[in-house]
Design an enzyme around this catalytic site. Structure first.
Site, PDB file in Angstrom:
ATOM      1  N   ARG A   1       9.231  59.194  -3.683  1.00 26.81           N
ATOM      2  CA  ARG A   1       8.352  58.080  -3.294  1.00 26.81           C
ATOM      3  C   ARG A   1       8.331  57.917  -1.780  1.00 26.81           C
ATOM      4  NH1 ARG A   1       9.455  52.239  -5.836  1.00 26.81           N
ATOM      5  NH2 ARG A   1      11.256  52.407  -4.445  1.00 26.81           N
TER       6      ARG A   1
ATOM      7  N   ARG B   1       2.827  50.375  24.243  1.00 23.55           N
ATOM      8  CA  ARG B   1       2.367  49.670  23.046  1.00 23.55           C
ATOM      9  C   ARG B   1       0.844  49.647  22.996  1.00 23.55           C
ATOM     10  NH1 ARG B   1      -0.043  45.244  21.218  1.00 23.55           N
ATOM     11  NH2 ARG B   1       0.668  44.320  19.235  1.00 23.55           N
TER      12      ARG B   1
ATOM     13  N   HIS C   1      -2.515  50.023  19.741  1.00 25.63           N
ATOM     14  CA  HIS C   1      -2.788  50.169  18.323  1.00 25.63           C
ATOM     15  C   HIS C   1      -3.036  51.622  17.927  1.00 25.63           C
ATOM     16  CE1 HIS C   1      -3.188  45.842  18.594  1.00 25.63           C
ATOM     17  NE2 HIS C   1      -3.284  45.765  17.280  1.00 25.63           N
TER      18      HIS C   1
ATOM     19  N   GLU D   1       1.915  42.131  -9.822  1.00 26.42           N
ATOM     20  CA  GLU D   1       3.359  42.384  -9.737  1.00 26.42           C
ATOM     21  C   GLU D   1       3.987  41.200  -9.027  1.00 26.42           C
ATOM     22  OE1 GLU D   1       4.060  45.905  -7.428  1.00 26.42           O
ATOM     23  OE2 GLU D   1       3.052  45.135  -5.647  1.00 26.42           O
TER      24      GLU D   1
ATOM     25  N   LEU E   1       3.160  48.724  -6.574  1.00 33.14           N
ATOM     26  CA  LEU E   1       4.164  49.698  -6.173  1.00 33.14           C
ATOM     27  C   LEU E   1       4.681  50.448  -7.403  1.00 33.14           C
ATOM     28  CD1 LEU E   1       6.006  50.678  -3.760  1.00 33.14           C
ATOM     29  CD2 LEU E   1       7.725  49.141  -4.717  1.00 33.14           C
TER      30      LEU E   1
END
Length: 283
Positions: A52, A101, A103, A181, A205
């Site tokens: 996963r 920094r 995006h 969930e 998930l």
């Protein structure tokens, strides 16, 4: 918390462990993670957790920093250096710490790896005897929850609202009034004699414990079905509701939004599944 952490392949004292403030996991939640339960020094379903992890890394475009065998060695070494026994391992891989920094995704930056252990405690006897409370909340998360991303603010706020109402978990409801969930769990419900759970899709998930529960249901010939839509109305009339995760194993929900579930006690089907889970090979 245990004493030793893993930072980029090196073991360091946990109180001295650190990474750059420019790390994108810190600045943007640009990272993925796993939590692996450990029983008697053995990581539970490590193959599934690492698979996963690889899927999450691929989904967000972070290069997997280790081959499978190297992950196995590193995590087992971390468990052993922290004394073995019952623990849980938290593992996070970030995109890294570029010099600037912004995006836009950086080029030529190495991922950062952080891992540490925490003591693992069994659920209190009262929880198994009485069950827990849950509340429902509208799902405000992003649309790709099948990726185990560290972008968990919506989950954290929902869990805080549940705690404020003296509940253990918040269950997310989608725009079609379907159960998705929990804030940190998958969900099962016994409705009309069958165990139902939402089928996997991007909003859900693929929980490792969820998969183990499905295996236990099949092995014990317990009628179950993965449904594309589990209506909230069905959940409200369920005889049993369960939540499951790596840290919780499987817990019975005996109160939903202040209303008693079934007869208000953990159900017979849950008891059978819980007992069978204790017999599963913890490796």
């Amino acid at each position: 918390m245990t004493d030793t952490a893993l930072i980029n392949g090196s073991f360091v004292a946990a109180e001295q462990a650190s990474i750059s403030i420019f790390d994108r996991g810190f600045l943007f939640a640009d990272s993925v993670y796993e939590v692996v339960p450990v029983y008697a020094g053995r990581p539970f379903r490590l193959e599934a957790h690492l698979s996963r992890l690889a899927d999450s890394l691929a989904a967000v475009g972070i290069d997997n920093p280790h081959q499978h065998g190297d992950w196995v060695r590193l995590l087992n070494d971390l468990i052993n250096v922290n004394g073995g026994g019952d623990q849980s391992v938290y593992l996070q891989v970030t995109r890294g710490a570029p010099a600037r920094r912004e995006h836009r995704l950086p080029q030529d930056v190495d991922p950062n790896i952080v891992a540490f252990c925490q003591a693992r405690r069994p659920p209190p006897p009262a929880t198994l005897a009485d069950g827990v409370a849950a509340v429902t909340r509208r799902d405000t998360r992003w649309a790709r929850c099948h990726i185990k991303s560290t972008s968990l603010l919506a989950n954290v706020l929902a869990a805080a609202e549940a705690h404020a109402e003296e509940a253990t978990e918040a269950l997310f409801i989608d725009e079609a009034d379907g159960v998705v969930e929990g804030s940190s769990s998958n969900i099962f419900a016994v409705v009309d004699g069958r165990v139902l759970t939402p089928a996997l899709r991007p909003a859900i998930l693929p929980g490792i414990t969820r998969g183990v529960v499905l295996d236990v249901l099949a092995a014990n010939d317990i009628a179950h079905h993965m449904v594309d839509h589990l209506p909230l109305t069905a959940l409200r009339r369920a005889d049993e509701i369960w939540i499951c995760s790596s840290s919780r194993e499987i817990m019975p929900v005996t109160q939903l939004d202040g209303v008693t579930v079934g007869n208000g006690r953990p159900g017979d089907v849950w008891a059978k599944v819980y007992g069978a889970l204790q017999e599963v090979d913890h490796e």
